[in-house]
Scaffold this active site. Structure first.
Site, PDB file in Angstrom:
ATOM      1  N   HIS A 171       2.356  27.222 -67.240  1.00  0.00           N
ATOM      2  CA  HIS A 171       2.300  27.779 -68.588  1.00  0.00           C
ATOM      3  C   HIS A 171       3.215  29.007 -68.659  1.00  0.00           C
ATOM      4  O   HIS A 171       3.193  29.842 -67.749  1.00  0.00           O
ATOM      5  CB  HIS A 171       0.863  28.171 -68.936  1.00  0.00           C
ATOM      6  CG  HIS A 171       0.732  28.691 -70.327  1.00  0.00           C
ATOM      7  ND1 HIS A 171       0.775  27.864 -71.428  1.00  0.00           N
ATOM      8  CD2 HIS A 171       0.606  29.954 -70.801  1.00  0.00           C
ATOM      9  CE1 HIS A 171       0.662  28.606 -72.524  1.00  0.00           C
ATOM     10  NE2 HIS A 171       0.560  29.872 -72.181  1.00  0.00           N
ATOM     11  N   ARG A 184      -1.203  17.351 -74.289  1.00  0.00           N
ATOM     12  CA  ARG A 184      -2.536  16.965 -74.757  1.00  0.00           C
ATOM     13  C   ARG A 184      -3.587  17.522 -73.798  1.00  0.00           C
ATOM     14  O   ARG A 184      -3.432  17.422 -72.583  1.00  0.00           O
ATOM     15  CB  ARG A 184      -2.655  15.448 -74.836  1.00  0.00           C
ATOM     16  CG  ARG A 184      -3.907  14.998 -75.547  1.00  0.00           C
ATOM     17  CD  ARG A 184      -3.958  13.503 -75.826  1.00  0.00           C
ATOM     18  NE  ARG A 184      -4.675  13.278 -77.089  1.00  0.00           N
ATOM     19  CZ  ARG A 184      -5.014  12.071 -77.544  1.00  0.00           C
ATOM     20  NH1 ARG A 184      -4.680  10.996 -76.887  1.00  0.00           N
ATOM     21  NH2 ARG A 184      -5.662  11.954 -78.693  1.00  0.00           N
ATOM     22  N   GLU A 195       9.932  29.519 -64.089  1.00  0.00           N
ATOM     23  CA  GLU A 195       8.941  28.429 -64.038  1.00  0.00           C
ATOM     24  C   GLU A 195       9.328  27.405 -62.971  1.00  0.00           C
ATOM     25  O   GLU A 195       8.503  26.944 -62.196  1.00  0.00           O
ATOM     26  CB  GLU A 195       8.852  27.710 -65.389  1.00  0.00           C
ATOM     27  CG  GLU A 195       8.179  28.495 -66.483  1.00  0.00           C
ATOM     28  CD  GLU A 195       8.034  27.655 -67.741  1.00  0.00           C
ATOM     29  OE1 GLU A 195       7.670  26.472 -67.669  1.00  0.00           O
ATOM     30  OE2 GLU A 195       8.292  28.196 -68.828  1.00  0.00           O
ATOM     31  N   LEU A 204      -6.802  17.698 -71.625  1.00  0.00           N
ATOM     32  CA  LEU A 204      -7.433  16.612 -70.876  1.00  0.00           C
ATOM     33  C   LEU A 204      -8.930  16.554 -71.178  1.00  0.00           C
ATOM     34  O   LEU A 204      -9.585  17.583 -71.360  1.00  0.00           O
ATOM     35  CB  LEU A 204      -7.246  16.817 -69.374  1.00  0.00           C
ATOM     36  CG  LEU A 204      -5.818  16.957 -68.839  1.00  0.00           C
ATOM     37  CD1 LEU A 204      -5.829  16.864 -67.312  1.00  0.00           C
ATOM     38  CD2 LEU A 204      -4.881  15.914 -69.426  1.00  0.00           C
ATOM     39  N   ASN A 211      10.662  21.025 -65.796  1.00  0.00           N
ATOM     40  CA  ASN A 211       9.786  21.350 -64.662  1.00  0.00           C
ATOM     41  C   ASN A 211       9.551  20.118 -63.794  1.00  0.00           C
ATOM     42  O   ASN A 211       9.474  20.220 -62.568  1.00  0.00           O
ATOM     43  CB  ASN A 211       8.458  21.929 -65.166  1.00  0.00           C
ATOM     44  CG  ASN A 211       8.593  23.397 -65.511  1.00  0.00           C
ATOM     45  OD1 ASN A 211       8.698  24.253 -64.624  1.00  0.00           O
ATOM     46  ND2 ASN A 211       8.627  23.707 -66.799  1.00  0.00           N
ATOM     47  N   GLY A 249      11.096  17.765 -69.755  1.00  0.00           N
ATOM     48  CA  GLY A 249      10.923  17.413 -68.344  1.00  0.00           C
ATOM     49  C   GLY A 249      11.692  18.256 -67.346  1.00  0.00           C
ATOM     50  O   GLY A 249      11.948  17.800 -66.229  1.00  0.00           O
ATOM     51  N   ARG A 309      -8.855  10.443 -77.408  1.00  0.00           N
ATOM     52  CA  ARG A 309      -8.537  11.077 -76.137  1.00  0.00           C
ATOM     53  C   ARG A 309      -9.185  10.342 -74.945  1.00  0.00           C
ATOM     54  O   ARG A 309      -8.544  10.114 -73.919  1.00  0.00           O
ATOM     55  CB  ARG A 309      -8.991  12.529 -76.145  1.00  0.00           C
ATOM     56  CG  ARG A 309      -8.462  13.335 -74.958  1.00  0.00           C
ATOM     57  CD  ARG A 309      -9.241  14.599 -74.739  1.00  0.00           C
ATOM     58  NE  ARG A 309      -9.520  15.303 -75.967  1.00  0.00           N
ATOM     59  CZ  ARG A 309      -8.698  16.204 -76.535  1.00  0.00           C
ATOM     60  NH1 ARG A 309      -7.579  16.500 -75.960  1.00  0.00           N
ATOM     61  NH2 ARG A 309      -9.040  16.795 -77.649  1.00  0.00           N
ATOM     62  N   GLU A 358     -11.157  21.700 -68.559  1.00  0.00           N
ATOM     63  CA  GLU A 358     -11.090  21.090 -69.903  1.00  0.00           C
ATOM     64  C   GLU A 358     -10.636  22.060 -70.977  1.00  0.00           C
ATOM     65  O   GLU A 358     -10.423  21.673 -72.118  1.00  0.00           O
ATOM     66  CB  GLU A 358     -12.445  20.523 -70.348  1.00  0.00           C
ATOM     67  CG  GLU A 358     -13.002  19.447 -69.483  1.00  0.00           C
ATOM     68  CD  GLU A 358     -14.074  20.015 -68.580  1.00  0.00           C
ATOM     69  OE1 GLU A 358     -15.252  19.971 -68.945  1.00  0.00           O
ATOM     70  OE2 GLU A 358     -13.737  20.519 -67.497  1.00  0.00           O
ATOM     71  N   ASP A 400      -5.090  25.809 -71.200  1.00  0.00           N
ATOM     72  CA  ASP A 400      -4.391  26.809 -70.376  1.00  0.00           C
ATOM     73  C   ASP A 400      -5.378  27.726 -69.670  1.00  0.00           C
ATOM     74  O   ASP A 400      -5.292  28.954 -69.725  1.00  0.00           O
ATOM     75  CB  ASP A 400      -3.406  27.616 -71.244  1.00  0.00           C
ATOM     76  CG  ASP A 400      -2.362  26.720 -71.874  1.00  0.00           C
ATOM     77  OD1 ASP A 400      -1.943  25.744 -71.210  1.00  0.00           O
ATOM     78  OD2 ASP A 400      -1.971  26.958 -73.031  1.00  0.00           O
TER      79      ASP A 400
HETATM   80  C1  GRF Z   1       7.376  24.730 -70.197  1.00  0.00           C
HETATM   81  O1  GRF Z   1       7.687  25.975 -70.771  1.00  0.00           O
HETATM   82  C2  GRF Z   1       5.975  24.733 -69.633  1.00  0.00           C
HETATM   83  O2  GRF Z   1       5.595  25.960 -69.108  1.00  0.00           O
HETATM   84  C3  GRF Z   1       5.133  24.417 -70.844  1.00  0.00           C
HETATM   85  O3  GRF Z   1       5.896  23.474 -71.566  1.00  0.00           O
HETATM   86  C4  GRF Z   1       7.289  23.645 -71.256  1.00  0.00           C
HETATM   87  C5  GRF Z   1       7.776  22.319 -70.758  1.00  0.00           C
HETATM   88  O4  GRF Z   1       9.167  22.320 -70.500  1.00  0.00           O
HETATM   89  N1  GRF Z   1       3.831  23.960 -70.461  1.00  0.00           N
HETATM   90  P1  GRF Z   1       9.800  21.160 -69.635  1.00  0.00           P
HETATM   91  O5  GRF Z   1       9.406  19.853 -70.316  1.00  0.00           O
HETATM   92  O6  GRF Z   1       9.239  21.253 -68.255  1.00  0.00           O
HETATM   93  O7  GRF Z   1      11.268  21.391 -69.673  1.00  0.00           O
END
Ligand code: GRF
Length: 200
Positions: free
Chosen positions: A108, A90, A173, A92, A13, A11, A64, A141, A144
């Site tokens: 990503h 997961r 990020e 979507l 980000n 978590g 799903r 869908e 990435d």
């Molecule tokens: C990040 O590297 C993000 O780009 C990828 O999964 C990772 C998640 O990290 N989709 P965090 O949970 O945000 O620390």
């Protein structure tokens, strides 16, 4: 903008987005819910510490479509306008994507379309490229995949390991996700009307 964030793990980000909303760096917005498909996700506690409501919709043992329908219900209940995937692991369903058409974004850790999927930093490292980075994009869908909102390059140095590279990408990020969401919020008429209709 009423924002909902989906996580599966650490978590970081998510906390970057929550903190940017709280300090007004992302203006006129509120993170109304943080949802996880993993009950033990470390990010849940970080969200609670920040006073954000958390909801767990366990993935285990569920198809799903059924899982997504419940997540969509929880997001709609809270009038979420923008869904941010932040390490949500997961894919979507089409039903989920359609329920928030053009209003779901993801981060990503590569310069998409290069290195989609798991362990993108290591993929880039192993491929021996000199530059990789991170991407914030609209979600469809496919894994990435979808129109790019912002990208940031990160150089790979000779002394890098896959871990040191991943750490440097992660720093970027956090900035990129905040910049991208701010851009969406500040230009919401443009983004949520026209550009969102296009496909990658
Ligand atoms: C990040 O590297 C993000 O780009 C990828 O999964 C990772 C998640 O990290 N989709 P965090 O949970 O945000 O620390």
């Amino acid at each position: 903008m009423r924002i909902g964030i989906l996580i599966s793990g650490r978590g970081s980000n998510m906390t970057a987005l929550v903190d940017a909303v709280k300090t007004g760096v992302i203006p006129d917005s509120e993170v109304v819910v943080v949802m996880s498909d993993q009950p033990m996700a470390a990010g849940l506690e970080k969200a609670r510490e920040r006073g954000v409501e958390t909801v767990i919709v366990e993935r285990r043992g569920r198809k799903r479509a059924e899982h997504d329908a419940e997540i969509v219900k929880e997001l709609k209940k809270r009038d979420v306008e923008l869904v941010c995937l932040a390490g949500y692991m997961r894919l979507l369903s089409a039903e989920f994507v359609n329920a928030f058409e053009g209003r779901i974004v993801n981060i990503h850790p590569s310069l998409l379309p290069d290195f989609p999927g798991l362990d993108a930093q290591r993929q880039a490292f192993d491929a021996g490229v000199k530059v990789t980075g991170c991407t914030v994009h609209f979600v469809d869908e496919m894994l990435d995949h979808g129109p790019v909102i912002l990208q940031k390059e990160v150089e790979i140095f000779d002394h890098d390991t896959a871990d040191s590279l991943a750490a440097r990408i992660l720093e970027q990020e956090h900035k990129l996700y905040v910049d991208a969401v701010r851009k969406l919020v500040e230009n919401k008429d443009k983004f949520f009307m026209a550009e969102l209709r296009q496909t990658a």
